[in-house]
Write a protein that holds these residues in place. Sequence first.
Motif, PDB file in Angstrom:
ATOM      1  N   GLY A  34      51.324  49.165  48.473  1.00 64.87           N
ATOM      2  CA  GLY A  34      51.428  50.242  47.492  1.00 64.87           C
ATOM      3  C   GLY A  34      50.650  49.992  46.207  1.00 64.87           C
ATOM      4  N   TRP A  35      49.874  48.899  46.153  1.00 66.89           N
ATOM      5  CA  TRP A  35      49.073  48.569  44.980  1.00 66.89           C
ATOM      6  C   TRP A  35      47.595  48.557  45.341  1.00 66.89           C
ATOM      7  N   SER A  36      46.766  48.894  44.359  1.00 65.45           N
ATOM      8  CA  SER A  36      45.319  48.845  44.555  1.00 65.45           C
ATOM      9  C   SER A  36      44.690  48.025  43.427  1.00 65.45           C
ATOM     10  N   HIS A  37      43.427  47.664  43.598  1.00 68.03           N
ATOM     11  CA  HIS A  37      42.717  46.942  42.537  1.00 68.03           C
ATOM     12  C   HIS A  37      42.627  47.798  41.269  1.00 68.03           C
ATOM     13  N   GLN A  38      42.476  49.087  41.463  1.00 67.47           N
ATOM     14  CA  GLN A  38      42.405  50.001  40.315  1.00 67.47           C
ATOM     15  C   GLN A  38      43.702  49.941  39.507  1.00 67.47           C
ATOM     16  N   ASP A  39      44.837  49.907  40.215  1.00 65.57           N
ATOM     17  CA  ASP A  39      46.134  49.786  39.530  1.00 65.57           C
ATOM     18  C   ASP A  39      46.202  48.501  38.717  1.00 65.57           C
ATOM     19  N   LEU A  40      45.823  47.387  39.352  1.00 62.04           N
ATOM     20  CA  LEU A  40      45.966  46.092  38.706  1.00 62.04           C
ATOM     21  C   LEU A  40      45.034  45.932  37.509  1.00 62.04           C
ATOM     22  N   LEU A  41      43.802  46.399  37.637  1.00 66.51           N
ATOM     23  CA  LEU A  41      42.863  46.304  36.510  1.00 66.51           C
ATOM     24  C   LEU A  41      43.331  47.173  35.347  1.00 66.51           C
ATOM     25  N   ARG A  42      43.873  48.345  35.662  1.00 58.87           N
ATOM     26  CA  ARG A  42      44.343  49.250  34.609  1.00 58.87           C
ATOM     27  C   ARG A  42      45.577  48.691  33.911  1.00 58.87           C
ATOM     28  N   LEU A  43      46.549  48.245  34.690  1.00 54.23           N
ATOM     29  CA  LEU A  43      47.809  47.775  34.119  1.00 54.23           C
ATOM     30  C   LEU A  43      47.679  46.425  33.402  1.00 54.23           C
ATOM     31  N   SER A  44      46.712  45.619  33.828  1.00 53.22           N
ATOM     32  CA  SER A  44      46.523  44.312  33.184  1.00 53.22           C
ATOM     33  C   SER A  44      45.579  44.385  31.986  1.00 53.22           C
ATOM     34  N   HIS A  45      44.966  45.557  31.773  1.00 48.93           N
ATOM     35  CA  HIS A  45      44.005  45.735  30.666  1.00 48.93           C
ATOM     36  C   HIS A  45      42.903  44.675  30.736  1.00 48.93           C
ATOM     37  N   THR A  46      42.436  44.413  31.952  1.00 48.79           N
ATOM     38  CA  THR A  46      41.451  43.347  32.152  1.00 48.79           C
ATOM     39  C   THR A  46      40.154  43.617  31.397  1.00 48.79           C
ATOM     40  N   LYS A  47      39.717  42.617  30.642  1.00 48.32           N
ATOM     41  CA  LYS A  47      38.416  42.653  29.977  1.00 48.32           C
ATOM     42  C   LYS A  47      37.521  41.662  30.711  1.00 48.32           C
ATOM     43  N   PRO A  48      36.529  42.177  31.445  1.00 46.39           N
ATOM     44  CA  PRO A  48      35.675  41.289  32.246  1.00 46.39           C
ATOM     45  C   PRO A  48      35.024  40.199  31.398  1.00 46.39           C
ATOM     46  N   ALA A  49      35.020  38.974  31.937  1.00 46.93           N
ATOM     47  CA  ALA A  49      34.511  37.816  31.198  1.00 46.93           C
ATOM     48  C   ALA A  49      32.995  37.685  31.280  1.00 46.93           C
ATOM     49  N   ARG A  50      32.379  38.314  32.299  1.00 49.06           N
ATOM     50  CA  ARG A  50      30.917  38.256  32.415  1.00 49.06           C
ATOM     51  C   ARG A  50      30.416  39.517  33.110  1.00 49.06           C
ATOM     52  N   ASP A  51      29.117  39.734  33.062  1.00 45.73           N
ATOM     53  CA  ASP A  51      28.530  40.998  33.527  1.00 45.73           C
ATOM     54  C   ASP A  51      28.826  41.311  34.986  1.00 45.73           C
ATOM     55  N   ALA A  52      28.763  40.300  35.846  1.00 43.83           N
ATOM     56  CA  ALA A  52      28.976  40.559  37.272  1.00 43.83           C
ATOM     57  C   ALA A  52      30.403  41.036  37.546  1.00 43.83           C
ATOM     58  N   ILE A  53      31.368  40.469  36.829  1.00 40.10           N
ATOM     59  CA  ILE A  53      32.761  40.911  36.981  1.00 40.10           C
ATOM     60  C   ILE A  53      32.928  42.307  36.384  1.00 40.10           C
ATOM     61  N   ALA A  54      32.219  42.574  35.281  1.00 37.47           N
ATOM     62  CA  ALA A  54      32.266  43.912  34.671  1.00 37.47           C
ATOM     63  C   ALA A  54      31.720  44.962  35.633  1.00 37.47           C
ATOM     64  N   LEU A  55      30.664  44.612  36.364  1.00 40.23           N
ATOM     65  CA  LEU A  55      30.097  45.521  37.362  1.00 40.23           C
ATOM     66  C   LEU A  55      31.111  45.825  38.457  1.00 40.23           C
ATOM     67  N   ILE A  56      31.771  44.788  38.979  1.00 37.71           N
ATOM     68  CA  ILE A  56      32.769  44.983  40.036  1.00 37.71           C
ATOM     69  C   ILE A  56      33.944  45.803  39.515  1.00 37.71           C
ATOM     70  N   SER A  57      34.348  45.540  38.273  1.00 39.88           N
ATOM     71  CA  SER A  57      35.443  46.286  37.655  1.00 39.88           C
ATOM     72  C   SER A  57      35.097  47.772  37.537  1.00 39.88           C
ATOM     73  N   LYS A  58      33.885  48.043  37.107  1.00 42.30           N
ATOM     74  CA  LYS A  58      33.458  49.449  36.979  1.00 42.30           C
ATOM     75  C   LYS A  58      33.390  50.119  38.349  1.00 42.30           C
ATOM     76  N   TYR A  59      32.914  49.381  39.330  1.00 41.97           N
ATOM     77  CA  TYR A  59      32.841  49.895  40.699  1.00 41.97           C
ATOM     78  C   TYR A  59      34.239  50.266  41.210  1.00 41.97           C
ATOM     79  N   ILE A  60      35.216  49.414  40.913  1.00 39.56           N
ATOM     80  CA  ILE A  60      36.594  49.658  41.368  1.00 39.56           C
ATOM     81  C   ILE A  60      37.208  50.860  40.653  1.00 39.56           C
ATOM     82  N   THR A  61      37.023  50.927  39.341  1.00 37.83           N
ATOM     83  CA  THR A  61      37.732  51.940  38.539  1.00 37.83           C
ATOM     84  C   THR A  61      36.993  53.273  38.450  1.00 37.83           C
TER      85      THR A  61
END
Length: 537
Positions: free
Chosen positions: A174-201
């Motif tokens: 019942g959980w998705s990566h979009q849920d977890l990134l949104r609820l954790s207020h994740t701030k990507p630590a580097r560009d590649a993670i930021a790219l994956i985060s944007k792709y997910i959300t």
Amino acid sequence: MEPSGSTTNNHALNSTGGVCPWEVSDTARLRRFLCFGSEGDVYTAREEGRVGLEHAGALLSLLQDGRGPEVVDEIRRFAQEGRAVRLGSCWFALALCSQHSELKTRQAAFKALKEVCRDPAHLFSFIQYKKELKEGMKCGIWGRALRKAVSDWYNEQDAMSLAAAVTKCKQREGWSHQDLLRLSHTKPARDAIALISKYITKGWKEAQVAYADKEKSEEVVRVLSYLEMVEKVRHSCDETEVVHLIEEHKLEREQLLTDHLQSRQVWRALLKEMALHSVLKILGKMTSNKILEPGNSETQILCDRLQSESALKKAKIHPLSILLASENYKRGQGYQGKTKWEPDGCILKAMDSAFYRSFVNVEPVGKRFLVAVDVSTSLSSVVPGSAISTAVAAAAITLIFARTETNTHVLAFSEGAVVPCSLSAHMTLAEATTELVKIPSGSTDCTLPITWATENGKCVDVFIILTNNPLWTLAASPVESLRKHRETSGANSKLVMCGLTSIGHAIADTEDRGLLSICGFDLGALSVIRNLAQDLI
């Protein structure tokens, strides 16, 4: 809680202040829970129910005693070192520790998150357990500590590994990566993670546009290219293109559309890189769909892989896994649905070879074993939840110990006495099975092997009794027989009573930590025996 390998491991103080090495302490109960989801002395094969607070009395007691950080260390060890047969127990225990009132326990739990929950499915299960534990309470679960732990989980991953993981496992429980990134207020630590985060959300198109004109690092370029290929295959109806993308980028079936999996060519491409564990699960389906046919190239490649010792070592496949898959394939039909197939002789021959070659994957425990087979009843029934007969199962288990543990005695017993049995490590599985079924049947007394060892001066660390009898006749108490052997031999002997057709029968109502019952049999049962032999549970 003593570290594993300690000479006082699992010892509990009795009322007189002495040490009772066989008393079932809270530590022992916790380790059983982390291993197979129960604090009791019964392991039931193929039982995959969810755990809850009602199963975790010792865990709660240890937390109450202020031993939370030690509990977390145990959780980490069981998850990381392959001791846990059912990882769900570890995720539940970690979730419980992360919500404990004591700060140091919560901190230890969140610090261990990325080590215990190594892939998205684990993380989703952990979050769901936290939600279930919080139900009925007014406070939420997304406090600062959890938000940071989840953010760190994403930020500390290798970018390419994370890209593959989030495209293979998008959601679970019942959980998705979009849920977890949104609820954790994740701030990507580097560009590649930021790219994956944007792709997910935000999706692929927005991620592509956002990075189109940016100066990109080599890591970002690789991730961008990989995600582009995943999206391309998901929007392609061209069978040739899909096959090319699978082969070039080693894509897996979880990254494809359901429609793609109707194509034989797509399955042929997937099979080239598919892990052997996964291949063994779908042999019947692949044969039924004519992807694996007698004499074709796919069948030959598979047979070569199954007979390659290096391929088997790389896949770390256990002989019992191969045997269970082989017997199921030989059956010619699935347990559910109407899928049927004609087993291919070359595949069966290759799997028989793989069974023996995969013994290199069994790491010896280095203990003195006695494996005793109860032949007092017919061994022609089937182990529940499998296609394997109890005779073949008993022979296979015996061979596994005889071939991998240098100090192993093999016995058969029937008619109130130990009977001659020439089963040896040099036999094939068929020869070992034949040896067992030819012995005449009689009454069952599962204490006979212990008595035999004691009377013949054999020093045994672990007795493994394999029986097909659902109701065990005991001339003497197995606890007393075991204690007598310990006193006579000086060994810290343990007893595993395995009812191959049992669905929940225990040895006795005992508080002796050295006794364990196994109901049915699966690969997890061998892990449980291994853990018991090494004093890990």
